[in-house]
Design an enzyme around this catalytic site. Sequence first.
Site, short mmCIF file in Angstrom:
data_model
loop_
_atom_site.label_atom_id
_atom_site.label_comp_id
_atom_site.label_asym_id
_atom_site.label_seq_id
_atom_site.Cartn_x
_atom_site.Cartn_y
_atom_site.Cartn_z
N CYS A 106 5.28 0.36 1.85
CA CYS A 106 4.92 1.15 3.02
C CYS A 106 4.50 2.62 2.60
O CYS A 106 5.30 3.32 2.43
CB CYS A 106 6.02 1.26 4.07
SG CYS A 106 5.87 2.22 5.43
N HIS A 131 -3.49 -6.60 2.86
CA HIS A 131 -4.44 -6.02 3.99
C HIS A 131 -6.00 -6.98 3.97
O HIS A 131 -6.26 -7.18 2.88
CB HIS A 131 -4.88 -4.68 3.45
CG HIS A 131 -3.45 -3.83 3.76
ND1 HIS A 131 -3.21 -2.97 4.85
CD2 HIS A 131 -2.61 -3.42 2.90
CE1 HIS A 131 -2.14 -2.31 4.69
NE2 HIS A 131 -1.49 -2.66 3.39
N GLU A 161 -1.06 -3.83 12.49
CA GLU A 161 -0.11 -4.08 11.51
C GLU A 161 0.78 -5.58 11.53
O GLU A 161 1.34 -5.66 12.62
CB GLU A 161 1.10 -2.99 11.17
CG GLU A 161 0.47 -1.69 10.49
CD GLU A 161 1.36 -0.63 10.17
OE1 GLU A 161 2.80 -1.20 9.87
OE2 GLU A 161 1.34 0.19 10.34
N CYS A 195 -1.40 3.93 9.07
CA CYS A 195 -0.91 2.91 7.96
C CYS A 195 -1.13 3.66 6.72
O CYS A 195 -2.31 3.54 6.54
CB CYS A 195 -1.39 1.54 8.27
SG CYS A 195 -0.67 0.40 6.99
N GLY A 204 -2.63 1.01 4.51
CA GLY A 204 -3.81 0.29 5.15
C GLY A 204 -4.89 1.50 4.76
O GLY A 204 -6.19 0.90 4.62
#
Length: 276
Positions: free
Chosen positions: A71, A163, A212, A221, A224
């Site tokens: 993350c 992703h 998400e 994100c 992302g």
Amino acid sequence: MIFTKMHGLGNDFIVVAGKQSLPDNAAELALRLCNRFFGIGADGLVYILPSEKADFRMRIINSDGSEAEQCGNAIRCVAKYVYDNGMTGNEEITVETLGAGVQKVQLTVADGKVQTVRVDMGEPILKGLQVPTTVDAERVIEHPIEVDGREFKFTAVSMGNPHCVIYVDDAVSFDLETWGPKLETHPMFPRKINVEFVTVNSRTQADMRVWERGAGPTLACGTGACATLVASVLTGGTDRTATISLKGGDLLIEWSEEDNHVYMTGPAAEVFRGSL
Ligand code: ZDP
């Protein structure tokens, strides 16, 4: 339980430190505490734990109780937390993550507090089966996918977590709520997927909106944004360094030619502390 509410560009987390390991009921806690009406409200629950391999270890549970491997916005919050609370005096630290190994993190400090954080997010994973997708190819670029009779093209990138990047005419006004969940759970993605809708505006800037995995539409994100930059280099849209503009603000992302690592720079902020 003592917690600190933090965010990276509006992607918000309940941060808990001081435990030796993840509690057995972490998934249930995340579901309950992340709820914006009956709980504290957050996109995820983050634990800062001791590590044998790095200065700290991070675990992140999405608001639906599922655990994420990695993350980007939370790791910046973790860096700010440990420095601002005197758990380290170093401006360069390492953080162990579940899916992306040990990450190097550089802090920019002003007035004794961390302002921005630059994270070595490691190498992107591009092999189709490893992202994972069901496509057995070295790279999955602009691959067709059909949902409810509409065809999209996606580029698959894992930054430790999966992703798919989809280019659209106007990412800012794109109907995330309709297409996001259908793509997240599409059978082509065996571990589900984070979905980024992107519009490239110049060689050095793109707009991105994210749906998400396990959390829905968030304001930002980090992983992302990294996946977006990598996909945009692969598809020829941007240079290797670009600003990715998210709903909550901008992240600077660089995909280094020298070490193949992706570097992410952005802010982290504390909102309040509490106990329950
Ligand atoms: O991979 C996932 O399940 C994501 N929902 C994890 C969270 C990613 C995050 N938004 C980021 O910034 O990389 C925190």
